[in-house]
Scaffold this motif. Structure first.
Motif, PDB file in Angstrom:
ATOM      1  N   ASP A   1      16.335  61.385  52.696  1.00 45.26           N
ATOM      2  CA  ASP A   1      15.618  61.765  51.479  1.00 45.26           C
ATOM      3  C   ASP A   1      16.591  62.339  50.436  1.00 45.26           C
ATOM      4  N   GLY A   2      17.751  61.696  50.342  1.00 46.47           N
ATOM      5  CA  GLY A   2      18.725  62.085  49.329  1.00 46.47           C
ATOM      6  C   GLY A   2      19.466  63.382  49.628  1.00 46.47           C
TER       7      GLY A   2
ATOM      8  N   ASP B   1      19.563  56.431  52.968  1.00 41.41           N
ATOM      9  CA  ASP B   1      19.149  57.252  51.833  1.00 41.41           C
ATOM     10  C   ASP B   1      17.705  57.745  52.002  1.00 41.41           C
ATOM     11  N   TYR B   2      16.813  56.811  52.391  1.00 43.16           N
ATOM     12  CA  TYR B   2      15.410  57.204  52.550  1.00 43.16           C
ATOM     13  C   TYR B   2      15.251  58.157  53.734  1.00 43.16           C
TER      14      TYR B   2
ATOM     15  N   GLY C   1      18.446  52.452  53.695  1.00 40.73           N
ATOM     16  CA  GLY C   1      17.767  52.970  54.890  1.00 40.73           C
ATOM     17  C   GLY C   1      18.224  54.386  55.188  1.00 40.73           C
TER      18      GLY C   1
END
Ligand code: SF4
Lengths: 413, 121
Positions: free
Chosen positions: A251-252, A247-248, A245
């Motif tokens: 967006d890295g 990470d998304y 969650g």
């Protein structure tokens, strides 16, 4: 009946206390595994689930399938090797050698799931610790992760409930639990009883992190960020379990998160552990990092190059590869249809113990043994600890290491 | 009027957030048939406000659509769900609506799928 202990290879917890009873080379009873682990272990016993050797849907011998694969890989102008997160370290290392020998691109699922976070940890940009050390943390934070569904034994076997002073009655809790989530979950319910659930709106994590940093720097920030900071300051050892969650939502892009963690590290001991899903994604990342300095998205056509253009997503979107070898991954079930429709024009070779949506569209299928059950080897747990896998069921089906080694020998010739 | 007191209305926009569901995962491996998997996959949790705007009751069938595809699933009333958002277990079904557009994000939009939702009569 024989009793054996095994390591569950269903997720990157790699629980090593699974007990099984084996009768006539079949598992008849499983103890300690969660629902997720036991369903995979039982599925591996089903002949209907096992993949065999197929060329264009026709059953063939192992030799024919391996020879066809090596021919297709040798003929390919832009081969791509993808997956290997459910392979042993030995198989992964051989796959990286194969990519080098072919001058191919190699990538894994970390390229669209937590790869950047693992890269920061391996590059020492974020502090980390082992799960054994993490048991002493008096503040446990699940951020964008609901272990109840993703890693069902994480709380009971490695974190909150394993704290030496965990108190069931909870009157004088020595360890506290925080969840940062977009909605109530089974984990946030425990947090509410134990300590605190921070509900943030979807995509709001960067704002929350920026606010924590602002408050550290003496500026104004969100009220919830202030409370979060206070909780961390009052702990003596805090572990953040970072999930998909987060990470998304980022967006890295982990730069601000890293800065926040490092600033928090000035007030308390802090560690970050990625909540990795596939059992040996961390192993693949470690091996590729040791070789090239990058955890994924590497092309060996001209030395080792790295870039977004070598990600599985970009390769498939731009129709770059003419042949893809996929190992232990099912992109057809896990990625957008609008993207994987491009796979229709590419030669696909799949190594998998199970029949999947991807094996169904593959030109060549190589059925392999299930790691940790039918083959041994080694793997790296989500925290970076190496774990040995036992083989408890004997089978004539080779593991992926053996198949990839044969391919490597044929490609080198 | 529907049981929640709302008028029937036109499609409304929502954002779907997908998540990993243990039971769906187990269903994929446990049974050889896909029926259990598909039943568990074909559900969306929505807020009471959104059910009311749609003029539907808990458990009604809804169509989710965007430029990439369209699916029919069962709407579940979930008081934990914020208005304007829907939660779905990630599955082969949600793959029909997801997209990868590197100009918008490095990852596929599993946590931000923009769709319209409308009741299936
Ligand atoms: S938590 Fe993960 S490794 Fe442990 S038993 Fe469950 S699926 Fe297997």
């Amino acid at each position: 009946m024989i009793q054996e202990k095994l390591v569950c290879t269903t997720c990157a917890c790699l629980c090593d206390d699974i007990e099984v009873e084996i009768e006539e080379n079949r598992i008849s009873k499983i103890r300690n595994a969660c629902r997720k682990g036991s369903s995979l272990i039982y599925a591996s016993q089903s002949d209907k689930r096992h993949a065999s050797y197929l060329i264009y849907g026709q059953k063939v011998s192992q030799d024919e399938a391996v020879e066809k694969t090596s021919r297709l890989l040798n003929q390919a102008e832009s081969p791509l090797l993808f997956g290997f997160d459910n392979s042993t370290l030995e198989a992964q290392s051989t796959a990286i050698e194969l990519a080098e020998a072919l001058g191919a691109t190699i990538d894994d699922t970390s390229s669209f799931r937590q790869g950047e976070l693992v890269q920061t940890i391996l590059s020492n940009l974020n502090p980390t610790c082992s799960l054994d050390e993490a048991k002493d943390a008096d503040l446990v934070i699940y951020w964008g992760s609901n272990p109840y569904h993703s890693h069902p034994r994480h709380l009971s076997h490695f974190s909150y409930y394993t704290h030496p002073k965990y108190e069931e009655a909870g009157w004088f809790p020595e360890s506290r639990l925080i969840s940062i989530e977009v909605r109530d979950t089974e984990t946030t319910e425990i947090c509410d009883k134990s300590f605190r659930f921070f509900r943030i709106l979807p995509g709001e994590d960067p704002d929350f992190i920026a606010s924590v940093l602002a408050i550290i720097e003496g500026k104004k920030g969100r009220e919830d960020a202030g409370e979060f900071l206070k909780s961390i300051k009052s702990s003596s050892f805090c572990v953040i379990y970072a999930g998909p969650g987060l990470d998304y939502s980022l967006d890295g892009e982990y730069q601000t998160f890293n800065r926040m963690v490092n600033r928090l590290g000035e007030c308390t001991r802090i560690a970050v552990i990625p909540m990795i899903d596939p059992y040996n994604m961390r192993g693949f990342n470690q091996l590729l990092f040791d070789k090239t300095g990058f955890v994924n998205r590497v092309n060996f056509a001209n030395g080792a190059s790295h870039g977004l253009e070598f990600s599985f997503l970009e390769q498939v979107r731009n129709n770059v590869p003419d042949c893809i070898l996929i190992a232990g991954s099912d992109p057809l079930s896990s990625l957008p249809d609008s993207l994987v429709k491009n796979l229709g024009d590419i030669t696909i070779i799949t190594l998998d113990p199970f029949l999947t949506a991807t094996t169904r569209i593959s030109d060549v299928v190589l059925g392999i043994a299930v790691s940790g059950l039918e083959t041994g080897g080694n793997a790296i747990r989500m925290d970076g600890t190496e774990i040995s896998l036992n083989r408890v069921i004997s089978t004539s089906i080779p593991g992926d290491e053996e198949i990839i080694r044969r391919l490597l020998d044929m490609v080198k010739r | 009027m529907n049981p929640l007191g709302g008028e029937k209305s036109s499609p409304i926009p929502i954002v779907i957030i997908t998540y990993k569901d243990l039971f769906l995962w187990a269903a994929r491996y446990k049974s050889v048939s896909d029926v259990d998997y598909e039943r568990r996959a074909a559900q969306i949790s929505l807020s009471a406000d959104d059910l009311k705007s749609l003029g539907i009751d808990d458990s009604a069938q809804v169509r989710l659509a965007n430029e990439f595809g369209s699916i029919v699933v069962q709407a579940k009333l979930d008081p934990r769900c914020p208005k304007g958002f829907g939660f779905m277990p990630r599955s082969r079904l949600t793959n029909r609506l997801t997209n990868y557009d590197p100009t918008r994000a490095k990852n596929p939009n599993f946590k931000r799928i923009e769709v319209t939702v409308e009741p299936v009569s």
